[in-house]
Design an enzyme around this catalytic site. Structure first.
Site, mmCIF file in Angstrom:
data_model
loop_
_atom_site.group_PDB
_atom_site.id
_atom_site.type_symbol
_atom_site.label_atom_id
_atom_site.label_comp_id
_atom_site.label_asym_id
_atom_site.label_seq_id
_atom_site.Cartn_x
_atom_site.Cartn_y
_atom_site.Cartn_z
ATOM 1 N N GLY A 14 10.021 20.553 129.871
ATOM 2 C CA GLY A 14 9.827 21.797 129.130
ATOM 3 C C GLY A 14 10.300 21.680 127.687
ATOM 4 O O GLY A 14 9.902 22.471 126.825
ATOM 5 N N HIS A 15 11.137 20.691 127.403
ATOM 6 C CA HIS A 15 11.607 20.447 126.030
ATOM 7 C C HIS A 15 10.819 19.301 125.394
ATOM 8 O O HIS A 15 10.480 19.348 124.218
ATOM 9 C CB HIS A 15 13.114 20.131 126.034
ATOM 10 N N ASP A 111 16.409 20.148 118.911
ATOM 11 C CA ASP A 111 16.065 21.054 119.995
ATOM 12 C C ASP A 111 17.060 22.216 120.005
ATOM 13 O O ASP A 111 18.264 21.997 119.806
ATOM 14 C CB ASP A 111 16.204 20.231 121.291
ATOM 15 N N THR A 136 12.122 26.044 121.808
ATOM 16 C CA THR A 136 11.144 25.787 122.884
ATOM 17 C C THR A 136 10.997 27.021 123.788
ATOM 18 O O THR A 136 10.437 26.929 124.865
ATOM 19 C CB THR A 136 11.609 24.582 123.729
ATOM 20 N N GLN A 332 -1.460 19.470 133.471
ATOM 21 C CA GLN A 332 -1.578 20.936 133.515
ATOM 22 C C GLN A 332 -2.501 21.497 132.431
ATOM 23 O O GLN A 332 -3.296 22.393 132.691
ATOM 24 C CB GLN A 332 -0.189 21.567 133.399
ATOM 25 N N SER A 352 4.294 26.851 129.893
ATOM 26 C CA SER A 352 3.205 27.241 130.786
ATOM 27 C C SER A 352 2.567 28.543 130.306
ATOM 28 O O SER A 352 1.337 28.676 130.292
ATOM 29 C CB SER A 352 3.724 27.404 132.217
ATOM 30 N N GLU A 355 0.459 27.826 127.315
ATOM 31 C CA GLU A 355 -0.752 27.064 127.662
ATOM 32 C C GLU A 355 -1.797 27.996 128.287
ATOM 33 O O GLU A 355 -2.994 27.852 128.040
ATOM 34 C CB GLU A 355 -0.387 25.911 128.607
ATOM 35 N N GLY A 370 16.509 31.223 134.463
ATOM 36 C CA GLY A 370 16.546 31.042 133.004
ATOM 37 C C GLY A 370 15.876 32.182 132.246
ATOM 38 O O GLY A 370 16.017 33.359 132.582
HETATM 39 BR BR1 BUP Z 1 5.177 20.460 137.042
HETATM 40 C C1 BUP Z 1 4.097 19.971 135.606
HETATM 41 N N1 BUP Z 1 2.248 18.752 134.785
HETATM 42 O O1 BUP Z 1 2.742 18.628 136.973
HETATM 43 P P1 BUP Z 1 7.569 24.857 131.233
HETATM 44 C C2 BUP Z 1 4.349 20.426 134.349
HETATM 45 N N2 BUP Z 1 3.550 20.024 133.312
HETATM 46 O O2 BUP Z 1 1.723 18.835 132.609
HETATM 47 P P2 BUP Z 1 9.688 23.866 133.013
HETATM 48 C C3 BUP Z 1 2.477 19.201 133.527
HETATM 49 O O3 BUP Z 1 5.286 20.470 131.757
HETATM 50 P P3 BUP Z 1 11.715 25.199 131.576
HETATM 51 C C4 BUP Z 1 3.010 19.090 135.852
HETATM 52 O O4 BUP Z 1 2.074 21.806 131.155
HETATM 53 C C5 BUP Z 1 4.391 22.260 130.534
HETATM 54 O O5 BUP Z 1 3.963 21.764 129.297
HETATM 55 C C6 BUP Z 1 3.389 21.837 131.612
HETATM 56 O O6 BUP Z 1 7.205 23.354 130.842
HETATM 57 C C7 BUP Z 1 3.866 20.449 131.928
HETATM 58 O O7 BUP Z 1 8.434 24.760 132.534
HETATM 59 C C8 BUP Z 1 5.664 21.548 130.926
HETATM 60 O O8 BUP Z 1 6.363 25.605 131.600
HETATM 61 C C9 BUP Z 1 6.600 22.452 131.710
HETATM 62 O O9 BUP Z 1 8.329 25.420 130.093
HETATM 63 O O10 BUP Z 1 10.722 24.025 131.920
HETATM 64 O O11 BUP Z 1 9.393 22.455 133.019
HETATM 65 O O12 BUP Z 1 10.111 24.431 134.302
HETATM 66 O O13 BUP Z 1 12.865 25.055 132.508
HETATM 67 O O14 BUP Z 1 12.061 24.905 130.164
HETATM 68 O O15 BUP Z 1 10.971 26.494 131.756
#
Ligand code: BUP
Length: 451
Positions: A14-15, A111, A136, A332, A352, A355, A370
């Site tokens: 996510g970062h 970050d 982020t 994703q 997410s 996106e 969180g």
């Molecule tokens: Br699982 C997964 N493929 O299979 P978020 C995630 N992702 O591309 P998180 C994939 O990881 P936080 C997979 O597109 C996004 O860019 C997704 O970030 C990608 O959630 C990233 O949505 C995930 O912010 O982090 O990882 O739980 O704890 O920061 O919310």
């Protein structure tokens, strides 16, 4: 001359994802870019993505930063938060690394999760550079963080009103923030103290999506002095040569018929809850692509898909041919772009959510921990998604299949939601057109970087 910019992500996908997207974007705008990579990474997903990113972007320089492991780390602590801490405590190793770069760097993007490093770097005699934060998170959660050092949170109140900012509902604040000893809280507070020292805060959001908060942050009317807040989202996809098998299954499905289900890279649910989700998906009669996880960190994933989902449920899924369940990293962004996707059942992590916004894909938010409740507020207010607030935080209650079924039907069959989500997608695109809000701010940021 092109500015040389260094970027330092912290830990977790996510970062890392927004940092990789920002790095690719800066490189495409005539900046020389060096990405510092804290080693060892916590997850295999991070090291795999770093390797494929650098092979696809040979013009971006990689600089490994060996982090000193924590002496006595709590084995039950969140490994990603422990890595944030390890990065922060290894900050003394950065000045020689950064000053060895040629041509000299003019700016460092940190970050938000390790922003406090600025305090140690800014006074270092060998570094005369500007500092930026990459936030982020949503502008809404960022705005709460800015005030954390001066706040005493009381769970007995209903709303929190901070001078110059839209108000917050106390029940949406992550529970660890009520405990001043919690690592999540102490880190956020020390990162927040640094914010006023940086030149700008770059954020993966866009003006239309969070107008009220963005305007408040830049109004000069908040009770603390803030640097310029620079909304330049939604961040664009970068080329990634890796393959993803779920995409070929999607190719065979009708347009907007599939609900994509994923609760992010860091959330593992109980087997009981997984069973209810699976039953709910089957009962909804909607097609689905379901991504599962059994551990917070992928390196220690040991449970097989069959054990996680349960043999009889997995057999039912295979028999009915209504959907697929996978336990692997998927692409994703490409899934969300696919014409077969009609909805996204998500934990509402900020990446997410952005996106989905970028592609106008309606969301069903199940906020688990969180900042996710803050994100869901933004998603719901913009008309991008549904948010059953009473489902609670992760593990607070077992959400039964019947409730899940109803919400999935709502997600996939609500035409009003679909057209509102489409409008969000159009606004997101507009932000990046010539003269669009994010496009203009990027131009402004590049000018700031040349100074
Ligand atoms: Br699982 C997964 N493929 O299979 P978020 C995630 N992702 O591309 P998180 C994939 O990881 P936080 C997979 O597109 C996004 O860019 C997704 O970030 C990608 O959630 C990233 O949505 C995930 O912010 O982090 O990882 O739980 O704890 O920061 O919310």
């Amino acid at each position: 001359m092109e500015p040389h910019i260094a970027l330092l992500p912290s830990a977790g996908m996510g970062h890392l994802m927004p940092f990789l997207r920002l790095a690719a974007m800066l490189a495409s705008r005539n900046c020389k870019v060096t990405l510092l990579t804290a080693q060892p990474t916590v997850s295999a997903a991070e090291s795999n993505h770093l390797n494929s990113f650098f092979s696809a972007h040979p013009h971006i320089q990689r600089l490994d930063f060996q982090v000193v492991p924590l002496q006595s780390s709590n084995p039950h602590g969140d490994p990603f938060f422990l890595q944030f801490e390890a990065i922060i405590r290894s900050v003394h190793l950065l000045p020689p690394l950064l000053s060895s770069l040629s041509p000299p760097i003019s700016a460092l993007f940190l970050d938000i999760a390790a922003a406090t490093c600025v305090d140690k770097l800014a006074d270092h005699p060998s570094l005369s550079i500007s500092y930026y934060i990459l936030s982020t998170i949503s502008a809404r959660f960022f705005s709460l963080i800015t005030h954390l050092p001066h706040l005493t949170l009381e769970s007995s109140c209903e709303n929190l009103k901070l001078h110059g900012l839209p108000s917050f509902s106390i029940s949406n604040i992550p529970p660890p923030l009520f405990n001043p000893q919690n690592l999540f809280t102490t880190q956020l507070i020390s990162n927040a103290r640094t914010i006023s020292r940086v030149k700008g805060v770059v954020s993966n959001t866009f003006h239309w999506f969070e107008a009220e908060t963005i305007e408040a942050l830049n109004s000069g009317k908040t009770s603390i002095t803030l640097p310029q807040f620079l909304p330049i989202g939604p961040f664009k996809h970068y080329e990634d040569p890796e393959k993803c098998s779920s995409l070929s299954w999607l190719d065979e499905q009708p347009a907007k018929s599939v609900v994509y289900v994923s609760f992010g890279s860091r959330t593992a649910m109980s087997k009981d809850q997984i069973k209810e989700i699976g039953e709910g998906l089957l009962k909804s009669k909607q097609k689905f692509l379901w991504v599962l996880k059994s551990a917070i960190v992928d390196k220690v994933e040991e449970t097989e898909l069959q054990e996680l989902v349960g043999r009889s449920l997995l057999e039912k899924i295979e028999e009915k041919k209504q959907g697929i369940a996978v336990k692997e990293w998927v692409k994703q962004e490409e899934i969300l772009t696919h014409h077969a996707i009609g909805g996204f059942f998500s934990h509402c992590g900020w990446n997410s959510a952005m996106e989905a916004a970028q592609r106008g894909v309606p969301m069903l938010a199940w906020t688990l921990n969180g900042d996710q409740r803050f994100n869901a507020e933004v998603v719901e207010k913009a008309g991008l998604g549904l948010w059953p607030k009473h489902w609670g935080w992760l593990g607070e209650r077992l959400v039964k299949s019947e409730e899940i079924k109803k919400k999935i039907e709502g997600l996939m069959q609500d035409h009003k939601l679909r057209s509102m989500a489409q409008k969000v997608g159009e606004e997101a695109k507009r932000a990046w057109e010539t003269g669009g809000t994010s496009e203009k701010v990027v131009g402004q940021m590049i000018e700031m970087l040349k100074l």
